[in-house]
Design a protein around this motif. Structure first.
Motif, PDB file in Angstrom:
ATOM      1  N   ASP A 146     -23.620  13.232 -21.899  1.00 32.89           N
ATOM      2  CA  ASP A 146     -23.135  12.144 -21.049  1.00 32.89           C
ATOM      3  C   ASP A 146     -23.189  10.800 -21.776  1.00 32.89           C
ATOM      4  N   LEU A 147     -24.188  10.586 -22.605  1.00 27.33           N
ATOM      5  CA  LEU A 147     -24.243   9.346 -23.390  1.00 27.33           C
ATOM      6  C   LEU A 147     -23.038   9.252 -24.321  1.00 27.33           C
ATOM      7  N   ALA A 148     -22.717  10.364 -24.953  1.00 29.33           N
ATOM      8  CA  ALA A 148     -21.585  10.354 -25.874  1.00 29.33           C
ATOM      9  C   ALA A 148     -20.263  10.173 -25.139  1.00 29.33           C
ATOM     10  N   LEU A 149     -20.170  10.768 -23.949  1.00 29.63           N
ATOM     11  CA  LEU A 149     -18.932  10.688 -23.182  1.00 29.63           C
ATOM     12  C   LEU A 149     -18.818   9.402 -22.375  1.00 29.63           C
ATOM     13  N   GLY A 150     -19.899   8.635 -22.332  1.00 28.48           N
ATOM     14  CA  GLY A 150     -19.867   7.361 -21.622  1.00 28.48           C
ATOM     15  C   GLY A 150     -20.167   7.462 -20.148  1.00 28.48           C
ATOM     16  N   ASP A 151     -20.686   8.596 -19.712  1.00 27.97           N
ATOM     17  CA  ASP A 151     -21.061   8.733 -18.299  1.00 27.97           C
ATOM     18  C   ASP A 151     -22.533   8.339 -18.172  1.00 27.97           C
ATOM     19  N   TYR A 152     -22.766   7.033 -18.248  1.00 29.81           N
ATOM     20  CA  TYR A 152     -24.137   6.535 -18.323  1.00 29.81           C
ATOM     21  C   TYR A 152     -24.955   6.765 -17.057  1.00 29.81           C
ATOM     22  N   ALA A 155     -26.205  10.244 -17.298  1.00 29.60           N
ATOM     23  CA  ALA A 155     -27.210  10.329 -18.364  1.00 29.60           C
ATOM     24  C   ALA A 155     -28.541   9.774 -17.878  1.00 29.60           C
ATOM     25  N   GLU A 156     -28.474   8.682 -17.152  1.00 34.64           N
ATOM     26  CA  GLU A 156     -29.697   8.069 -16.632  1.00 34.64           C
ATOM     27  C   GLU A 156     -30.420   9.022 -15.686  1.00 34.64           C
ATOM     28  N   LYS A 157     -29.669   9.719 -14.840  1.00 37.59           N
ATOM     29  CA  LYS A 157     -30.293  10.672 -13.920  1.00 37.59           C
ATOM     30  C   LYS A 157     -31.016  11.785 -14.683  1.00 37.59           C
ATOM     31  N   SER A 158     -30.362  12.306 -15.706  1.00 38.01           N
ATOM     32  CA  SER A 158     -30.961  13.398 -16.477  1.00 38.01           C
ATOM     33  C   SER A 158     -32.213  12.931 -17.211  1.00 38.01           C
ATOM     34  N   ILE A 159     -32.139  11.725 -17.794  1.00 37.06           N
ATOM     35  CA  ILE A 159     -33.303  11.195 -18.506  1.00 37.06           C
ATOM     36  C   ILE A 159     -34.458  10.974 -17.548  1.00 37.06           C
ATOM     37  N   LEU A 179     -30.090   4.461 -24.022  1.00 35.26           N
ATOM     38  CA  LEU A 179     -29.498   3.969 -22.783  1.00 35.26           C
ATOM     39  C   LEU A 179     -29.898   2.523 -22.519  1.00 35.26           C
ATOM     40  N   ARG A 180     -31.155   2.194 -22.785  1.00 40.33           N
ATOM     41  CA  ARG A 180     -31.593   0.808 -22.592  1.00 40.33           C
ATOM     42  C   ARG A 180     -30.827  -0.137 -23.511  1.00 40.33           C
ATOM     43  N   ALA A 181     -30.592   0.287 -24.733  1.00 38.70           N
ATOM     44  CA  ALA A 181     -29.835  -0.558 -25.665  1.00 38.70           C
ATOM     45  C   ALA A 181     -28.403  -0.754 -25.162  1.00 38.70           C
ATOM     46  N   ILE A 182     -27.803   0.304 -24.647  1.00 39.38           N
ATOM     47  CA  ILE A 182     -26.446   0.205 -24.102  1.00 39.38           C
ATOM     48  C   ILE A 182     -26.414  -0.754 -22.918  1.00 39.38           C
ATOM     49  N   TYR A 183     -27.453  -0.709 -22.097  1.00 36.16           N
ATOM     50  CA  TYR A 183     -27.529  -1.558 -20.916  1.00 36.16           C
ATOM     51  C   TYR A 183     -27.956  -2.990 -21.236  1.00 36.16           C
ATOM     52  N   GLY A 184     -28.083  -3.294 -22.508  1.00 37.90           N
ATOM     53  CA  GLY A 184     -28.405  -4.668 -22.900  1.00 37.90           C
ATOM     54  C   GLY A 184     -29.868  -5.018 -22.789  1.00 37.90           C
ATOM     55  N   ASP A 185     -30.737  -4.030 -22.965  1.00 36.48           N
ATOM     56  CA  ASP A 185     -32.184  -4.256 -22.880  1.00 36.48           C
ATOM     57  C   ASP A 185     -32.833  -3.845 -24.202  1.00 36.48           C
ATOM     58  N   PRO A 186     -32.660  -4.647 -25.262  1.00 36.34           N
ATOM     59  CA  PRO A 186     -33.216  -4.262 -26.565  1.00 36.34           C
ATOM     60  C   PRO A 186     -34.733  -4.190 -26.565  1.00 36.34           C
ATOM     61  N   GLU A 187     -35.398  -5.068 -25.837  1.00 35.40           N
ATOM     62  CA  GLU A 187     -36.859  -5.023 -25.804  1.00 35.40           C
ATOM     63  C   GLU A 187     -37.339  -3.732 -25.145  1.00 35.40           C
ATOM     64  N   GLY A 188     -36.653  -3.319 -24.079  1.00 34.12           N
ATOM     65  CA  GLY A 188     -36.997  -2.050 -23.447  1.00 34.12           C
ATOM     66  C   GLY A 188     -36.750  -0.878 -24.380  1.00 34.12           C
ATOM     67  N   HIS A 346     -15.737   7.639 -22.193  1.00 32.40           N
ATOM     68  CA  HIS A 346     -15.726   6.353 -21.489  1.00 32.40           C
ATOM     69  C   HIS A 346     -16.939   5.524 -21.881  1.00 32.40           C
ATOM     70  N   ASP A 347     -17.411   5.697 -23.098  1.00 28.41           N
ATOM     71  CA  ASP A 347     -18.550   4.907 -23.564  1.00 28.41           C
ATOM     72  C   ASP A 347     -18.087   3.492 -23.878  1.00 28.41           C
ATOM     73  N   VAL A 348     -19.046   2.593 -24.108  1.00 34.36           N
ATOM     74  CA  VAL A 348     -18.696   1.177 -24.267  1.00 34.36           C
ATOM     75  C   VAL A 348     -17.819   0.937 -25.498  1.00 34.36           C
ATOM     76  N   SER A 349     -18.075   1.687 -26.585  1.00 29.85           N
ATOM     77  CA  SER A 349     -17.276   1.484 -27.799  1.00 29.85           C
ATOM     78  C   SER A 349     -15.825   1.881 -27.563  1.00 29.85           C
ATOM     79  N   THR A 350     -15.622   2.997 -26.862  1.00 29.43           N
ATOM     80  CA  THR A 350     -14.260   3.445 -26.580  1.00 29.43           C
ATOM     81  C   THR A 350     -13.556   2.489 -25.626  1.00 29.43           C
ATOM     82  N   LEU A 351     -14.285   2.023 -24.603  1.00 29.40           N
ATOM     83  CA  LEU A 351     -13.694   1.052 -23.676  1.00 29.40           C
ATOM     84  C   LEU A 351     -13.273  -0.221 -24.415  1.00 29.40           C
ATOM     85  N   ASP A 352     -14.135  -0.674 -25.324  1.00 27.69           N
ATOM     86  CA  ASP A 352     -13.829  -1.889 -26.079  1.00 27.69           C
ATOM     87  C   ASP A 352     -12.599  -1.686 -26.964  1.00 27.69           C
TER      88      ASP A 352
END
Length: 900
Positions: A146-152, A155-159, A179-188, A346-352
């Protein structure tokens, strides 16, 4: 940055208290790095072992599974996709034997993920998840896909399921960090990565380097390239010539506006890693370095590989879209490629990439809707914000455009996208190429620490006491002299009954092995070690690559420790850790093995790893850590500190509801330190507490006997020794009983005991391994078979290098007249400052033979000051020898010490 091999695969099948993201300041990774010039990498070692196992037993499924996953590991180590073919071929062989095996089917999903067949992998993982919904790893496979396919959200539910089922397991931490990095939480993300890093054994150098690179990648993406550099430099020391380290170092050089250095690094990376993304980065760096002809060649090769690769590289696909969107001649192709990619991802890189292709094709309104989906996820990317800014400006949303350009500059100030954003809003260029945001390294959240609090006065009271000579020993209740049933035999029968109806139940074999080990601890019966090993081997034959294998691997490590197979214990404990379950208790066994090998600094670092993790994990392992650190304090000469910390460990053991024998061992160790400190009353109380916790405990019975014999309470000591020997006839107990009879003038009984010592010590292979040191000291103490004593001491030294083995070797050398060598060995025994009266006595007697009277007087006096009754025989001899030396010193000038 692309992930060549799935996170779950690596952490799920592989065999520091320092937070890696803080290394720019501390340099802490140095203390746990291993020699980089290894003959075989970790994965190559596993490949070799698995092949040998297959040769020995061609029908053992687990060996094929081990080989397949080792090939997957090797693929990530080397970035060579050919190992994926080897993995598939190996798996096909095993599936032909048993196509329904659950572990093999999971490995098939792992190979799909490694080949970036994410849609197929998700479908298959979902089937396995429905089949076995309590399997942690299948959730990991779902999350990976799901992370690779962009279904975040999925992915969050599974994690989250992974975390709920097994808190802080390493695959969930690494997936959660992504997932935290994708969501903009580098410290997390860094928090999770540091915790994951702390769980990896030092031998797994590639895994350490991999996580280090994940940390560095997060830092670079957050605009903290300078913080990433020292992390990557140390990662290179851990696992040299790693493709990921080379790529990330190049990214650092680009951020530092050193494109020529980046070109050099990326040229090397492109030669190692077939991923076209490396060529794209190289072409970009060559362009920045003014190497236009070389850049054109690199772009051309990149386009060829990205469009025709047998393996679909998601980063390269997006790179190709962005490259073709730059030229009006190929901008339509860019959109076609982006639309094709978006059908499955549908990951962020593909959307961009899709949004940018729409924008470049004049469809900015559609582009804005697409890129808003990427921004809504929380991604903090200079590239995405820059694209959003240009799209908004094209639509005349000027306020929004300015905001996005500012966010781009803030997200990664040194990037080319940030520079373009500065130009877009008319700001002057940053001539230094760096901003204040990257001037200082960024540290992630450090691992949680635990304050060790002293136990309460009431809890300490039963163990308190002040020295009194002669001490008023407490009577030992008769009910405590005989072992009582503990329930261990019932556990054994239960596991045996389960296996009778289900002979392929790996967990029941694991439970049976653990029960046999517990019975070995309780009774001292070495035969139970063999039974435990047989049961654990059956368990691991059925399943050795999943989280459920952690417990049997750890049990096997403890069995090896009990049999003094320290290297084997290290191997099994490291395998248990490498599975990534989040359970760090195997570090206790690793520390024990290092301590027995005399590597006390390494043992200290191992035990420190037990303090890292969640509060729950710390609570489970606190007593194990503190009891062991207490021992290290004693070894270092801090006996009072050892006592204080062992009292803490006792309280923690009570709170942890340890099995009775295990808790009795803590009380026994407390008594040992009190004895070494000369606090006989406290020692007596501690040993009695051990007996009260575990009636008939053979160690406590013998310790109480030793206390009484040292104080002249011979009849009481005889009874206690006999009770201890009736439980476990340890040679050292029998020898001490013989000495006691000799002290009482009963030479006939003494001789009987001495004969029994040899009989037990030489009875069977295991006894000959376990009792080499005791038998060597027995011969040396009684001046018999002195050549054999030295031979046994040397044999013990082959596997152990702790201070007590050095001391046994010194004493055997001394009794064989090799005084110079004895002095050197005795010096090693005392080099840590240990205040053990018997070691000091040995050192004093050796020094006296070498004519070092001043040194001899010092050692003997210190032994007697610590405990005037430290030994039933040698305490008197120490006093006699000291009196003689004192007399000589007072009658003439002090003798000078001289070399042997």
């Amino acid at each position: 940055m692309k992930v060549f091999l799935p996170t779950v695969v690596m952490t799920g099948v592989l065999v520091c208290s320092t937070s890696l993201a803080q290394l720019s300041a501390s340099g802490g990774i140095e203390q746990q790095s291993v020699t980089p010039l290894q003959v075989l990498s970790p994965a190559q070692q596993r490949i070799d072992v698995a092949r040998r196992h297959i040769s020995a037993d061609p029908k053992r499924l687990q060996s094929y599974n081990d080989l397949a996953t080792a090939y997957l590991s090797r693929a990530r180590e080397s970035a060579d996709p050919r190992f994926l073919k080897d993995a598939q071929q190996t798996l096909d062989q095993s599936l032909a034997i048993d196509g329904g095996d659950f572990s093999l089917q999971k490995t098939q999903v792992a190979i799909m993920l490694a080949r970036h067949q994410f849609t197929q992998a998700k479908v298959r993982a979902a089937e396995l998840n429905r089949r076995t919904p309590d399997d942690v790893m299948t959730y990991g496979y779902l999350a990976e896909a799901d992370l690779a396919l962009g279904d975040y959200p999925e992915a969050e539910k599974s994690i989250q399921w992974m975390m709920n089922m097994l808190p802080n397991n390493r695959p969930a931490l690494l997936l959660g960090a992504r997932l935290r990095a994708i969501y903009g939480d580098p410290e997390g993300a860094l928090e999770f990565l540091n915790l994951a890093f702390s769980q990896v054994p030092a031998a797994e150098t590639e895994e350490l380097a991999y996580i280090a690179n994940q940390i560095a990648s997060v830092q670079i993406d957050a605009g903290k390239a300078d913080a990433a550099q020292p992390v990557l430099e140390r990662a290179e020391k851990l696992f040299p010539y790693y493709w990921s380290t080379t790529e990330n170092l190049a990214r650092v050089r680009i951020a530092q506006h050193r494109p020529k250095d980046a070109v050099t690094l990326l040229t090397s990376a492109a030669q190692i890693d077939p991923d076209p993304h490396e060529l794209f980065l190289l072409a970009e760096a060559q362009t920045a370095a003014g190497q236009s002809p070389q850049a054109s060649t690199s772009y051309a090769v990149f386009e060829s590989r990205a469009g025709n690769s047998a393996i679909h590289y998601e980063d390269a696909a997006c790179d190709l879209v962005l490259l073709k969107a730059r030229s009006s001649a190929t901008v339509r192709q860019a959109l076609t490629l982006a639309e094709s990619e978006r059908k499955t991802r549908h990951d962020v890189s593909t959307l961009d990439a899709y949004a940018w292709a729409l924008h470049q094709n004049g469809r900015s309104a559609e582009a804005e809707a697409v890129i808003q989906k990427a921004i809504a996820l929380g991604a903090q990317s200079a590239q995405i914000f820059n694209h959003a800014g240009h799209i908004a400006r094209q639509l005349q949303h000027l306020t929004e455009a300015s905001r996005y350009f500012e966010l781009s500059m803030r997200a990664e100030p040194t990037s080319d996208y940030a520079s373009d954003s500065r130009d877009a809003i008319g700001l002057p260029a940053n001539p230094a190429g760096r901003s204040k945001a990257t001037a200082e390294p960024t540290a992630s959240m450090p691992p949680s620490s635990v304050d060790i609090k002293p136990i309460t006065e009431s809890a300490a009271a039963p163990l308190a006491g002040s020295p009194a000579f002669p001490p008023a020993f407490s009577a030992v209740p008769l009910t405590l002299l005989v072992p009582q049933a503990t329930g261990t035999d019932r556990m054994i029968r239960k596991a045996q009954a389960t296996l009778a109806s289900n002979p392929k139940d790996a967990s029941s074999y694991a439970a049976l092995g653990a029960a046999y080990l517990q019975r070995a601890r309780e009774t001292g019966d070495v035969n139970d070690y063999q039974l435990a090993e047989e049961s654990i081997t059956r368990s691991l034959d059925l399943d050795s690559a999943d989280f459920s294998a952690v417990a049997p691997l750890q049990t096997m490590a403890e069995v090896c420790m009990g049999e003094h197979r320290f290297d084997d214990a290290l191997t099994y404990a490291q395998k248990a850790l490498a599975l990534g379950s989040g359970d760090q208790s195997p570090f206790a066994i690793i520390g024990d093995a290092d301590a027995d090998k005399g590597e006390y600094d390494r043992a200290e670092a191992d035990y420190a790893r037990l303090a890292i993790g969640s509060s729950e994990a710390v609570a489970r392992t606190a007593y194990a850590r503190d009891s062991r650190v207490s021992y290290l304090k004693f070894i270092s000469g801090d006996t009072s500190g050892a006592l204080r910390l062992m009292k803490v460990a006792v309280s923690e053991g009570v709170a942890a509801e340890l099995p009775r024998e295990n808790l009795a061992w803590l009380y026994y160790e407390l008594g040992e330190y009190a004895t070494q400190a000369g606090d006989i009353a406290s020692a007596d109380s501690a040993y009695l507490a051990a007996l009260g916790t575990h009636p008939g405990d053979y160690r406590a019975l013998a310790a109480l006997a030793r206390l009484r014999s040292n104080e002249g309470r011979y009849q009481e000591a005889v009874v206690l020794y006999e009770k201890a020997i009736a439980v476990v006839p340890m040679p050292i107990f029998v020898a001490e009983l013989g000495d006691l009879y000799a002290k009482m003038g009963n030479e006939t009984e003494a001789r009987k005991q001495y004969q029994l010592v040899e009989y037990i010590g030489l009875l069977g292979h295991i006894n000959q391994v376990l009792h080499n040191r005791d038998l060597a000291l027995f011969y040396a103490d009684h001046d018999i078979k002195l050549d054999v004593a030295l031979e046994l001491a040397h044999k013990e030294f082959e596997v152990r290098h702790d201070i007590y083995t050095w001391d046994a070797l010194a004493w055997a050398l001394f009794k064989n007249g090799r005084f110079g060598e004895a002095a050197k060995a005795s010096e090693r025994a005392l080099q840590s400052g240990t205040r053990d009266p018997l070691l000091l006595y040995h050192a004093g007697m050796i020094a006296e033979k070498l004519g070092k009277s001043d040194e001899a007087r010092k050692e003997l006096k210190e032994a007697l000051v610590i405990n005037p009754h430290f030994h039933m025989i040698y305490a008197d001899r120490a006093q006699q020898q000291l009196s003689l030396l004192e007399s000589r010193a007072s009658s003439g000038p002090a003798e000078e010490s001289h070399a042997p």
